[in-house]
Design a protein around this motif. Sequence first.
Motif, short mmCIF file in Angstrom:
data_model
loop_
_atom_site.label_atom_id
_atom_site.label_comp_id
_atom_site.label_asym_id
_atom_site.label_seq_id
_atom_site.Cartn_x
_atom_site.Cartn_y
_atom_site.Cartn_z
N ASN A 1 15.27 36.44 -21.71
CA ASN A 1 15.92 35.18 -21.35
C ASN A 1 15.29 34.04 -22.13
O ASN A 1 14.13 33.67 -21.85
CB ASN A 1 15.80 34.91 -19.85
N PRO A 2 16.04 33.40 -23.05
CA PRO A 2 17.30 33.91 -23.61
C PRO A 2 17.09 34.56 -24.98
O PRO A 2 18.04 34.96 -25.62
CB PRO A 2 18.11 32.63 -23.76
N GLY B 1 20.96 34.68 -27.19
CA GLY B 1 21.82 34.73 -26.00
C GLY B 1 23.04 33.84 -26.07
O GLY B 1 23.58 33.43 -25.04
N THR B 2 23.53 33.55 -27.29
CA THR B 2 24.74 32.72 -27.45
C THR B 2 25.81 33.51 -28.18
O THR B 2 25.52 34.50 -28.87
CB THR B 2 24.44 31.43 -28.22
N GLY C 1 26.09 29.65 -24.54
CA GLY C 1 25.29 30.63 -23.84
C GLY C 1 26.17 31.64 -23.10
O GLY C 1 27.19 31.27 -22.51
N SER D 1 24.50 36.33 -17.70
CA SER D 1 23.58 37.45 -17.48
C SER D 1 24.36 38.76 -17.50
O SER D 1 25.53 38.81 -17.12
CB SER D 1 22.86 37.29 -16.14
N LEU E 1 20.20 40.89 -20.35
CA LEU E 1 19.94 39.47 -20.31
C LEU E 1 19.88 39.03 -18.86
O LEU E 1 20.85 39.23 -18.11
CB LEU E 1 21.03 38.69 -21.06
N LYS F 1 19.08 35.72 -16.38
CA LYS F 1 18.84 34.28 -16.31
C LYS F 1 18.37 33.88 -14.91
O LYS F 1 18.69 34.52 -13.94
CB LYS F 1 20.12 33.52 -16.65
#
Length: 406
Positions: A328-329, A374-375, A381, A384, A404, A406
């Motif tokens: 994360n992330p 994480g995008t 973004g 999760s 992932l 968050k």
Amino acid sequence: IEKGQWELISWPCRPKNNTLALSALEDGHVFYEWDPIKGSYFVASEIKSGRSYWFKHAYEDPVIIAEDTSFSIPLNDFQIDLEEGWNLISSPFSFPVQFKKDSMVSEPRTYGVNDKSSGWSLPQDTLYPWNGYAIYSSERASMFILPFSDDPLVPRIAVTNEWNFSLKIETEDQINYASEIGRREGANEESDIFDIPIYPDIDTGIDVKMDINGNGNYSYMSDMRDIEETNGVWNLRLNWKGQSASIFGEYRHFTPDGITLALVDISKRKISYDFINRGVMINKDSDFSYDIKIVAGTSDYVERVSQDILNEIPEEFSLSQNYPNPFNPLTKLDYTLPQRSRVIISIYNVLGKEIVSLINDEQEYGYHSISWNGTDSQGRGVASGVYFAQMRSEGFNQSKKMLLLK
């Protein structure tokens, strides 16, 4: 001049009428001239003494160029003014002649030798009528064509530790003998006047590029280095039409004393210590350029460094598990390439939809890393959940599951 092959030609005289006929053709059948100031080719409108021109035709029968209305020029030293960069020059005399020039000016190279249809020659020390030559000058200079010479050209006497070596590469119908490596008095380990940039070729034959002492800028055809050093590695990148090519070479003028050379074939993970005399056959499995290294120095150094180079080449394609995981992330992926290849690494969601492409490019062999923040492809973004990183390259396909949180 045979059909379909480029020739670099010139006129060993002063034509009575030097005007070339206009032509609407765009590929061959016309004479192309090189402009060293603009760095581009253009269709020539006239023939000039001391210049040379590219020509190609598509007629079934060979084209014969003859001249019976010209004047011989006076048998005096003929001066050619050179611009900085590459120049296409020739001799205006109808017999073989020698020349004199400054050290900042390269030896001339002609196009097409032996029975091969096309390709660059070794550096030349004599200029022949009708031939054209490419010559490189690191700044504006002059050279002189000598119709008579009481002091014929004698190779410069080498000082201790000087040597130069020409790499010869051949395919079934192409050659390239123009690349040189070595050590020379006055040269240094970085780029200088003795290092020659690649020629802006009009044809797509055998392409040979090298960087300068490992700087990664593959834009040179010659790399001469400092005589104060003994050992070194020269990186070369080759490309040619077809699959197979042979590599060999020869020492020119200055033969090294106590120096060993080895050729390291990156793709095949092989070392050739006797490639100069016996040659090495290489087979290209893809359309990408082919990496080799020339290791030169003492025998102990050459053997040790050549083996170290092989040890540093990954044996296979691979994609590691991302770390950290969960993340994360930001997370990181390591991957390996045993040869120069196109690499595609993309991120997918559990539905198989591509979220973002992290890389889609040609890369060198070796160990690489890439990160994902994480995008998605729009920079937004993502939620999760579970995602998959997929790597594809040269028949290799592998995925890693990532989480992932968050």
